[in-house]
Scaffold this motif. Structure first.
Motif, PDB file in Angstrom:
ATOM      1  N   ARG A  12      -5.223  19.807   3.182  1.00 16.82           N
ATOM      2  CA  ARG A  12      -6.358  19.876   2.253  1.00 16.82           C
ATOM      3  C   ARG A  12      -6.016  19.178   0.931  1.00 16.82           C
ATOM      4  NH1 ARG A  12      -6.409  25.114  -0.132  1.00 16.82           N
ATOM      5  NH2 ARG A  12      -4.932  24.023  -1.437  1.00 16.82           N
ATOM      6  N   ASP A  13      -4.841  19.488   0.389  1.00 20.51           N
ATOM      7  CA  ASP A  13      -4.442  18.862  -0.872  1.00 20.51           C
ATOM      8  C   ASP A  13      -4.211  17.357  -0.712  1.00 20.51           C
ATOM      9  OD1 ASP A  13      -4.688  21.253  -2.185  1.00 20.51           O
ATOM     10  OD2 ASP A  13      -2.599  21.348  -2.851  1.00 20.51           O
ATOM     11  N   LEU A  14      -3.656  16.963   0.427  1.00 20.05           N
ATOM     12  CA  LEU A  14      -3.446  15.532   0.671  1.00 20.05           C
ATOM     13  C   LEU A  14      -4.797  14.812   0.703  1.00 20.05           C
ATOM     14  CD1 LEU A  14      -1.041  13.593   1.221  1.00 20.05           C
ATOM     15  CD2 LEU A  14      -1.586  13.814   3.646  1.00 20.05           C
ATOM     16  N   SER A  20       0.827  -1.202   0.000  1.00 17.65           N
ATOM     17  CA  SER A  20       0.000   0.000   0.000  1.00 17.65           C
ATOM     18  C   SER A  20       0.861   1.251   0.000  1.00 17.65           C
ATOM     19  CB  SER A  20      -0.874   0.030   1.260  1.00 17.65           C
ATOM     20  OG  SER A  20      -1.754  -1.041   1.288  1.00 17.65           O
ATOM     21  N   SER A  21       0.465   2.234  -0.804  1.00 16.03           N
ATOM     22  CA  SER A  21       1.099   3.541  -0.750  1.00 16.03           C
ATOM     23  C   SER A  21       0.701   4.192   0.564  1.00 16.03           C
ATOM     24  CB  SER A  21       0.600   4.425  -1.893  1.00 16.03           C
ATOM     25  OG  SER A  21       0.958   3.884  -3.134  1.00 16.03           O
ATOM     26  N   VAL A  22       1.588   5.003   1.091  1.00 13.62           N
ATOM     27  CA  VAL A  22       1.280   5.726   2.319  1.00 13.62           C
ATOM     28  C   VAL A  22       1.362   7.217   2.003  1.00 13.62           C
ATOM     29  CG1 VAL A  22       1.875   6.112   4.729  1.00 13.62           C
ATOM     30  CG2 VAL A  22       2.291   3.863   3.695  1.00 13.62           C
ATOM     31  N   LEU A  23       0.222   7.884   2.137  1.00 14.10           N
ATOM     32  CA  LEU A  23       0.146   9.319   1.900  1.00 14.10           C
ATOM     33  C   LEU A  23       0.448  10.032   3.209  1.00 14.10           C
ATOM     34  CD1 LEU A  23      -3.180   9.326  -0.167  1.00 14.10           C
ATOM     35  CD2 LEU A  23      -0.831   9.308  -1.045  1.00 14.10           C
ATOM     36  N   VAL A  24       1.462  10.894   3.192  1.00 13.56           N
ATOM     37  CA  VAL A  24       1.884  11.573   4.421  1.00 13.56           C
ATOM     38  C   VAL A  24       1.850  13.084   4.244  1.00 13.56           C
ATOM     39  CG1 VAL A  24       3.346   9.638   5.128  1.00 13.56           C
ATOM     40  CG2 VAL A  24       4.363  11.537   3.858  1.00 13.56           C
ATOM     41  N   GLU A  27       4.317   8.660  -0.221  1.00 13.52           N
ATOM     42  CA  GLU A  27       3.898   9.649  -1.210  1.00 13.52           C
ATOM     43  C   GLU A  27       3.323  10.872  -0.505  1.00 13.52           C
ATOM     44  OE1 GLU A  27       1.216   7.917  -4.078  1.00 13.52           O
ATOM     45  OE2 GLU A  27       2.342   6.030  -4.133  1.00 13.52           O
ATOM     46  N   THR A  28       3.340  11.986  -1.213  1.00  8.45           N
ATOM     47  CA  THR A  28       2.735  13.208  -0.699  1.00  8.45           C
ATOM     48  C   THR A  28       2.249  14.046  -1.862  1.00  8.45           C
ATOM     49  OG1 THR A  28       2.982  14.941   0.982  1.00  8.45           O
ATOM     50  CG2 THR A  28       4.833  14.641  -0.550  1.00  8.45           C
ATOM     51  N   VAL A  29       1.867  15.267  -1.579  1.00  8.81           N
ATOM     52  CA  VAL A  29       1.404  16.204  -2.601  1.00  8.81           C
ATOM     53  C   VAL A  29       2.365  17.383  -2.676  1.00  8.81           C
ATOM     54  CG1 VAL A  29      -1.026  15.527  -2.435  1.00  8.81           C
ATOM     55  CG2 VAL A  29      -0.137  17.325  -0.931  1.00  8.81           C
ATOM     56  N   GLU A  30       2.306  18.101  -3.794  1.00  5.47           N
ATOM     57  CA  GLU A  30       3.224  19.224  -4.020  1.00  5.47           C
ATOM     58  C   GLU A  30       3.204  20.243  -2.893  1.00  5.47           C
ATOM     59  OE1 GLU A  30       2.150  20.752  -7.882  1.00  5.47           O
ATOM     60  OE2 GLU A  30       3.508  19.353  -8.902  1.00  5.47           O
ATOM     61  N   VAL A  79       5.309  12.354  -5.736  1.00  2.90           N
ATOM     62  CA  VAL A  79       4.743  13.631  -5.298  1.00  2.90           C
ATOM     63  C   VAL A  79       3.629  13.960  -6.290  1.00  2.90           C
ATOM     64  CG1 VAL A  79       5.155  16.092  -4.916  1.00  2.90           C
ATOM     65  CG2 VAL A  79       6.936  14.424  -4.334  1.00  2.90           C
ATOM     66  N   HIS A  80       2.420  14.141  -5.778  1.00  2.00           N
ATOM     67  CA  HIS A  80       1.255  14.324  -6.640  1.00  2.00           C
ATOM     68  C   HIS A  80       0.856  15.785  -6.773  1.00  2.00           C
ATOM     69  CE1 HIS A  80       0.648   9.999  -6.679  1.00  2.00           C
ATOM     70  NE2 HIS A  80       0.963  10.031  -5.390  1.00  2.00           N
TER      71      HIS A  80
END
Length: 164
Positions: free
Chosen positions: A87-89, A4-8, A32-35, A61-62
């Motif tokens: 919010r973006d995450l 599983s990917s882990v969004l942090v 993974e994370t967001v910009e 990075v999304h």
């Protein structure tokens, strides 16, 4: 089975680096994370006394689109209460859930984000940095701030469930 990917969020990356488990975490799991979270990290990376995070260790990075933010905002009317990175995450996570992507977890010590996850019924998606660290053999132990523990996450989750 695929991991599983882990969004942090920003806070998780900083705490993992501060406690010395960032390399084990990013080496052992697809983190993974967001910009926006990377912008927040880079803003702090150059300040004296700040913990530096090696963002090159991230699996992905999304980029979050305005449409993804809007769709999340419709699903969770209190989205504006979240900090930009969280919010973006959440908008990215919501987009994944709508696309039927099932292999992901979410890690954040942010109370507003946990409240949003409760609202979206994402209990099985939430995890603590403590639990992730144990999974990759990291030992932050007493160094880990309370809001990164499984106990804190469970308590916060319960508090918000009782408010529903």
């Amino acid at each position: 089975s695929r991991e599983s990917s882990v969004l942090v969020d920003t806070n998780v990356m900083i705490e993992a680096a501060r406690t010395g488990i960032w390399n084990a975490l990013a080496g052992g799991l697809p983190i993974e994370t967001v910009e926006e979270c990377c912008v927040e990290i880079n803003t702090g990376n150059n300040r004296p006394g700040r913990t530096t995070v090696d963002l090159s260790r991230l699996a992905s990075v999304h980029k979050v689109t305005s449409l993804e933010r809007a769709e999340f905002g419709l699903a969770y009317p209190d989205a504006a209460d979240l900090d930009a990175g969280e919010r973006d995450l959440m908008a990215h996570a919501y987009a994944r859930s709508q696309q039927g992507q099932l292999l992901w977890l979410l890690c954040s010590p942010d109370r507003a984000l946990v409240r949003a996850a409760v609202s979206l019924d994402w209990r099985e998606r939430m995890t603590s940095l403590e639990k992730l660290s144990t999974r990759v053999g990291g030992r932050p132990g007493p160094l880990l701030a309370r809001q990164f523990t499984e106990q804190w996450l469970s308590g916060c989750w319960t508090d918000y469930l009782l408010m529903l």
